[in-house]
Design an enzyme around this catalytic site. Sequence first.
Site, mmCIF file in Angstrom:
data_model
loop_
_atom_site.group_PDB
_atom_site.id
_atom_site.type_symbol
_atom_site.label_atom_id
_atom_site.label_comp_id
_atom_site.label_asym_id
_atom_site.label_seq_id
_atom_site.Cartn_x
_atom_site.Cartn_y
_atom_site.Cartn_z
ATOM 1 N N PHE A 133 63.209 21.571 27.186
ATOM 2 C CA PHE A 133 62.779 22.179 28.439
ATOM 3 C C PHE A 133 62.724 21.086 29.498
ATOM 4 O O PHE A 133 62.030 20.080 29.318
ATOM 5 C CB PHE A 133 61.399 22.834 28.312
ATOM 6 C CG PHE A 133 60.940 23.470 29.595
ATOM 7 C CD1 PHE A 133 61.366 24.737 29.945
ATOM 8 C CD2 PHE A 133 60.105 22.793 30.466
ATOM 9 C CE1 PHE A 133 60.964 25.328 31.144
ATOM 10 C CE2 PHE A 133 59.695 23.361 31.661
ATOM 11 C CZ PHE A 133 60.131 24.637 31.999
ATOM 12 N N ASP A 218 63.284 12.317 29.617
ATOM 13 C CA ASP A 218 62.379 13.222 30.320
ATOM 14 C C ASP A 218 60.988 13.051 29.701
ATOM 15 O O ASP A 218 60.694 13.586 28.633
ATOM 16 C CB ASP A 218 62.877 14.658 30.157
ATOM 17 C CG ASP A 218 61.929 15.690 30.766
ATOM 18 O OD1 ASP A 218 60.804 15.318 31.163
ATOM 19 O OD2 ASP A 218 62.305 16.884 30.804
ATOM 20 N N LYS A 247 53.370 15.515 35.634
ATOM 21 C CA LYS A 247 52.151 16.019 35.007
ATOM 22 C C LYS A 247 50.979 15.053 35.101
ATOM 23 O O LYS A 247 50.281 15.014 36.095
ATOM 24 C CB LYS A 247 52.431 16.435 33.561
ATOM 25 C CG LYS A 247 53.272 17.712 33.466
ATOM 26 C CD LYS A 247 53.260 18.302 32.088
ATOM 27 C CE LYS A 247 54.178 19.524 31.978
ATOM 28 N NZ LYS A 247 53.795 20.665 32.802
#
Length: 391
Positions: A133, A218, A247
Amino acid sequence: MTVPAGEAFVMPTYVRYPVTIVRGDGVTVFDDEGRAYLDFAGALGATPLGHGHPRWLAAVHAQVDALALVSNLYATEPQAALAARLAGVLPILDARVFFSNSGAEANEAAIKLVRRWGLPKRRIKIVALEGSFHGRTVATLAATGQPSKRAAFEPLVDWFVHVPPGDVAAMETAVGDDTTAVMLEPVMGEGGVWPLADDYVQDVRRLTEERGALLLADEVQSGTGRCGDWLAISHAGVVPDVVTLAKGLGGGLPIGATIAPASLAFGPGDHASTFGAGPIPCAAALAVLAVIEEEGLLANARTQGERLRAALTAIGGPVVEVRGRGLLSGIQLSEPIAHDVAMAMLDEGVLVSEAGPDVVRMSPPLIVQAADVDAAVEAFGRALKRAEAMP
């Protein structure tokens, strides 16, 4: 519990849990009726210092009073300081940083960066993993290896090829003369919390070097200390060419970062962001990095993560496996009851999230202590029994 006024006007892009959170303190949050919950959802890993850490609050309040935004037409001290700090703690040599507002934007910038590098060499393809993702913009959704998330928006860009994680032979077949980069999540968070094996990551790094491609890590969910080091990929002893963070970096404020060597960096006009690296989120991020280092939170993430996974594994029964690194854990269940368990955990006073129909995810703040871990595990055991008893 009441639904906030105006909720009906919000696009229903999330299936919300039936609780309205109004306040937080450390690893605890409180709903609109005053009930306390241990926050083991942790804003999907975006609150490494928990809620209301005094260092974070002081940094944000001071910056709000001083300067909010002037756009990136002008330099600001918090942005420059944060770029230098990231260049100092991350393993990329001669690093340069592009700041944005989210993980999807950080990955979008990274995709543009490796495409820009590869196009003159006729390298146009990016290899990613099935189950990965990377975001929900058009390009990052195309990079995401979950067909169910892409289906409603296809056809998307055709730059991406997906291979099974852990399959070195498939990666060797996919990476060719037309490959500009391999894009990996060192711990595949939304896909079920699957840490990539160290030897697999090492093989991919070797393969990209041999075949002249870049390695893009990532670390939006797994970085900034979440997995017990500044980068989860460091567990394998591998240094990528490009890294993305978001995040946890802002500790609760939106900020993303794309980091690469100066030789790969964007130049004037290649990319931009009006709000990227605004003084307030940069001040917040500087506080996050300082507290993680000064309070030993990398070590705490490792220690408490091991304690959490060991205790969850000992529950047995429908707990098939407990995966993860640091304070990012996925509990694999034998049945698709993750939502039922999460709802039962809510009743038990603990917030968790789901990473698939049969995976419960826990990503508590890095400040979490042993007593919090033990309380969450006990609640999970009770919640599991309740979920199993449901029709």
